[in-house]
Scaffold this motif. Structure first.
Motif, short mmCIF file in Angstrom:
data_model
loop_
_atom_site.label_atom_id
_atom_site.label_comp_id
_atom_site.label_asym_id
_atom_site.label_seq_id
_atom_site.Cartn_x
_atom_site.Cartn_y
_atom_site.Cartn_z
N THR A 48 -0.35 -0.82 -2.04
CA THR A 48 0.13 0.18 -3.01
C THR A 48 -1.05 0.96 -3.61
OG1 THR A 48 2.15 -1.00 -3.55
CG2 THR A 48 1.23 0.38 -5.30
N TRP A 57 3.29 8.97 -2.09
CA TRP A 57 4.66 8.85 -2.60
C TRP A 57 5.09 10.06 -3.44
CZ3 TRP A 57 3.68 3.28 -4.86
CH2 TRP A 57 3.57 2.37 -3.79
N GLY A 182 1.34 -10.61 8.75
CA GLY A 182 -0.09 -10.95 8.65
C GLY A 182 -0.79 -10.30 7.48
N GLY A 186 3.04 -10.19 3.47
CA GLY A 186 3.60 -11.00 4.53
C GLY A 186 3.06 -12.43 4.53
N ILE A 203 6.40 -11.21 12.35
CA ILE A 203 6.21 -10.06 13.24
C ILE A 203 5.01 -9.27 12.74
CG2 ILE A 203 7.27 -8.01 14.29
CD1 ILE A 203 10.02 -9.17 13.58
N LYS A 209 -3.70 -11.90 14.18
CA LYS A 209 -2.64 -11.99 13.15
C LYS A 209 -1.65 -13.10 13.52
CE LYS A 209 -3.44 -8.19 10.40
NZ LYS A 209 -3.00 -6.82 10.27
N PHE A 224 4.31 -7.09 17.83
CA PHE A 224 5.01 -5.81 18.05
C PHE A 224 4.22 -4.88 18.98
CE2 PHE A 224 2.29 -4.29 14.60
CZ PHE A 224 2.09 -2.94 14.89
N VAL A 250 7.86 -5.74 5.13
CA VAL A 250 6.68 -5.47 4.31
C VAL A 250 5.62 -4.71 5.12
CG1 VAL A 250 7.03 -7.32 2.63
CG2 VAL A 250 5.81 -7.84 4.74
N VAL A 252 3.98 -1.16 6.90
CA VAL A 252 3.70 0.16 6.34
C VAL A 252 3.86 1.23 7.43
CG1 VAL A 252 2.11 1.43 4.81
CG2 VAL A 252 2.04 -1.06 4.86
N ILE A 273 10.94 -3.57 1.44
CA ILE A 273 9.91 -3.75 0.41
C ILE A 273 8.74 -2.81 0.65
CG2 ILE A 273 8.19 -5.37 -0.51
CD1 ILE A 273 10.26 -7.60 -0.20
N LEU A 275 6.54 0.43 1.66
CA LEU A 275 6.81 1.81 1.23
C LEU A 275 6.00 2.83 2.04
CD1 LEU A 275 6.84 0.85 -2.53
CD2 LEU A 275 8.72 2.04 -1.41
N PRO A 276 6.21 2.86 3.39
CA PRO A 276 5.46 3.83 4.20
C PRO A 276 5.79 5.26 3.77
CG PRO A 276 7.18 2.73 5.52
CD PRO A 276 7.13 2.03 4.20
N SER A 298 14.03 -3.88 -2.60
CA SER A 298 13.60 -4.90 -3.56
C SER A 298 12.26 -4.46 -4.14
CB SER A 298 13.50 -6.27 -2.89
OG SER A 298 13.29 -7.27 -3.85
N VAL A 300 9.23 -5.22 -6.82
CA VAL A 300 8.49 -6.28 -7.55
C VAL A 300 9.43 -7.37 -8.06
CG1 VAL A 300 6.33 -5.02 -7.93
CG2 VAL A 300 8.17 -4.75 -9.60
N GLY A 344 -4.16 -11.35 5.46
CA GLY A 344 -4.14 -11.89 4.10
C GLY A 344 -4.56 -10.80 3.11
O1 8ID Z 1 7.88 -3.91 -4.98
C1 8ID Z 1 7.66 -3.51 -3.86
N1 8ID Z 1 8.63 -3.07 -3.07
C2 8ID Z 1 6.26 -3.59 -3.32
C3 8ID Z 1 5.29 -4.36 -3.97
C4 8ID Z 1 4.03 -4.44 -3.42
C5 8ID Z 1 3.73 -3.75 -2.26
C6 8ID Z 1 5.94 -2.88 -2.18
N2 8ID Z 1 4.69 -2.97 -1.67
C7 8ID Z 1 4.42 -2.24 -0.43
C8 8ID Z 1 3.05 -1.62 -0.31
O2 8ID Z 1 2.99 -0.40 -1.04
C9 8ID Z 1 2.99 -1.44 1.19
O3 8ID Z 1 3.71 -0.27 1.58
O4 8ID Z 1 4.46 -3.18 0.63
C10 8ID Z 1 3.70 -2.68 1.73
C11 8ID Z 1 2.80 -3.79 2.24
O5 8ID Z 1 1.75 -4.06 1.33
P1 8ID Z 1 0.55 -5.06 1.74
O6 8ID Z 1 1.10 -6.34 2.20
O7 8ID Z 1 -0.43 -5.02 0.62
O8 8ID Z 1 -0.06 -4.29 3.03
P2 8ID Z 1 -1.03 -4.81 4.19
O9 8ID Z 1 -1.83 -5.96 3.72
O10 8ID Z 1 -1.73 -3.60 4.70
O11 8ID Z 1 -0.01 -5.37 5.31
C12 8ID Z 1 0.79 -4.56 6.11
C13 8ID Z 1 1.02 -5.30 7.42
O12 8ID Z 1 2.00 -4.60 8.19
C14 8ID Z 1 1.65 -4.70 9.56
C15 8ID Z 1 0.13 -4.52 9.52
O13 8ID Z 1 -0.49 -4.98 10.73
C16 8ID Z 1 -0.24 -5.38 8.30
O14 8ID Z 1 -0.54 -6.72 8.66
N3 8ID Z 1 2.41 -3.74 10.34
C17 8ID Z 1 2.34 -2.40 10.46
I1 8ID Z 1 1.16 -1.22 9.42
N4 8ID Z 1 3.21 -1.90 11.33
C18 8ID Z 1 3.93 -2.96 11.76
C19 8ID Z 1 5.01 -3.08 12.68
N5 8ID Z 1 5.51 -2.02 13.34
C20 8ID Z 1 3.44 -4.12 11.15
N6 8ID Z 1 3.98 -5.33 11.38
C21 8ID Z 1 5.03 -5.39 12.24
N7 8ID Z 1 5.53 -4.31 12.87
#
Ligand code: 8ID
Ligand code: ZN
Length: 352
Positions: A48, A57, A182, A186, A203, A209, A224, A250, A252, A273, A275-276, A298, A300, A344
């Motif tokens: 975020t 956003w 990952g 997640g 996934i 990952k 994927f 989760v 992006v 959850i 938010l791409p 959903s 927070v 992580g």
């Molecule tokens: O309240 C909420 N809804 C909330 C709260 C906190 C965070 C929403 N978020 C949102 C963030 O703004 C962000 O859009 O959740 C999303 C994920 O946040 P994060 O976990 O902090 O991001 P990250 O660590 O970058 O993990 C994203 C994972 O998605 C995988 C990536 O490889 C990465 O491990 N990924 C992607 I990009 N495309 C994918 C796909 N097609 C995928 N995994 C599976 N399939």
């Protein structure tokens, strides 16, 4: 003895959307009557925060902005109306920084939906600084036995996935797909799900990952980037081949949001959850109706979700996979995040 509070502190400041961050000294602010001043020790870095910097956003941030909303620290000052948070208490600066606590949503425990809610590191300055402010009623109460470094990612990632899992309606013995397993959210979702008695299909992309997800207790992994047929592979990973009871999204990217309805079982729940930027949801009405698929957003969690998510951590049920760097190195974390290379969470140490 009252803590020594400096007049200046180090912070990462965003001057304009889409521009690089500035690591610089800025004044320490005074808390208002119902607020606390928190000496942030560590802050997790959430995707975020990257969306905020890029202006992804349809909601503008304040500018200049100090980002960050997974800040774990110690209360060093409080306003005159604050009675139930003491100097020296360990607290968390989380995404919801303040809410009115008297509107219809707040009354029902939905303070995330309060029209006057403020967001840390978005509409008010957050935890990428050494001293941050939040409303005393809203700060997370962190039990003293929790390590402030390890607990920091619970303050957004943990609370969010914990609430998302509840929204999924899954019960012990059910299987849930965690999409983006990952990443920061997640990795924690895999463990909250396991602690709740759920089987998980992780996934994400790449062998690293996959290893990471298996170590965190994933029941199975679907890559994927390699699969020829994600719907078939996800369904095949369930006990009766009918697909998981829910998918927790989760990731992006938009694509997995479009795919999930096709692999959840009939009566399955798709919990959104991630938010791409500019992403849309769509699914054939016919399939949605005759298979009784539900879609949910959903966002927070409320104060009860916060206390519960922290208590899972306190009881040793959640291992947070994190790496720590200095606050001065925050830009590097965003560069890795942009490339999808973080397994992580990264945590920043505000003293460096
Ligand atoms: O309240 C909420 N809804 C909330 C709260 C906190 C965070 C929403 N978020 C949102 C963030 O703004 C962000 O859009 O959740 C999303 C994920 O946040 P994060 O976990 O902090 O991001 P990250 O660590 O970058 O993990 C994203 C994972 O998605 C995988 C990536 O490889 C990465 O491990 N990924 C992607 I990009 N495309 C994918 C796909 N097609 C995928 N995994 C599976 N399939
Ligand atoms: Zn977050």
């Amino acid at each position: 003895m009252a803590p020594q509070i400096p007049s200046e502190q180090w912070a990462q400041v965003l001057e304009a959307t889409g521009k690089p961050l500035h690591y610089k000294k800025i004044p320490v602010q005074q808390p208002g009557p119902d607020e606390v001043l928190v000496n942030v020790k560590y802050s997790g870095v959430c995707h975020t925060d990257l969306h905020a910097i890029k202006g992804d956003w349809p909601l503008a941030t304040k500018l200049p902005l100090v980002g960050g909303h997974e800040g774990a620290g110690v209360v060093v000052a409080r306003g005159e109306l604050v009675k139930d948070v003491e100097i020296g208490d360990h607290v968390g600066i989380k995404w919801i920084n303040g809410a009115c606590l008297s509107c219809g949503y707040c009354m029902r425990g939905d303070e995330q939906l309060c029209q006057s809610a403020t967001m840390s590191g978005y509409t008010v300055d957050g935890s990428f600084q050494q001293y941050a402010i939040a409303k005393a009623a809203i700060v997370a109460r962190i039990p003293k036995e929790c390590d402030l470094e390890a607990v920091s990612p619970i303050l957004c990632a943990g609370i969010t996935v914990y609430r998302g899992l509840k929204e999924s309606g899954c019960k012990a013995g059910d299987t849930i797909a965690i999409v983006g397993a990952g990443g920061g959210l997640g990795s924690l979702a895999l463990q909250y799900a396991k602690a709740m008695g759920l089987h998980t299909i992780a996934i994400d992309g790449g062998a690293d990952k996959g290893e990471h997800c298996k170590k965190l207790g994933a029941t199975s992994y679907v890559d994927f980037t390699k699969t020829q047929d994600i719907v078939a592979d996800v369904k095949a990973a369930t006990i009766d081949g009918q697909g998981p009871a829910a998918a927790l999204l989760v990731a992006v990217q938009e694509k997995p949001f479009q795919q999930a309805a096709a692999y959840v079982r009939s009566k399955g729940v798709v919990v959104c959850i991630g938010l791409p930027a500019d992403a849309k949801l769509s699914n054939p009405v016919f399939d949605t109706v005759i298979r009784m698929v539900s879609f949910k957003g959903s966002y927070v969690g409320n104060r009860a979700d916060t206390a519960e998510a922290l208590d899972f951590f306190r009881r040793g049920l959640i291992e947070v996979p994190y790496k720590t760097v200095g606050l001065s190195e925050l830009q590097k974390v965003f560069d890795l995040m942009e490339e999808g290379k973080i397994a992580g969470r990264y945590v920043v140490d505000t003293s460096k």
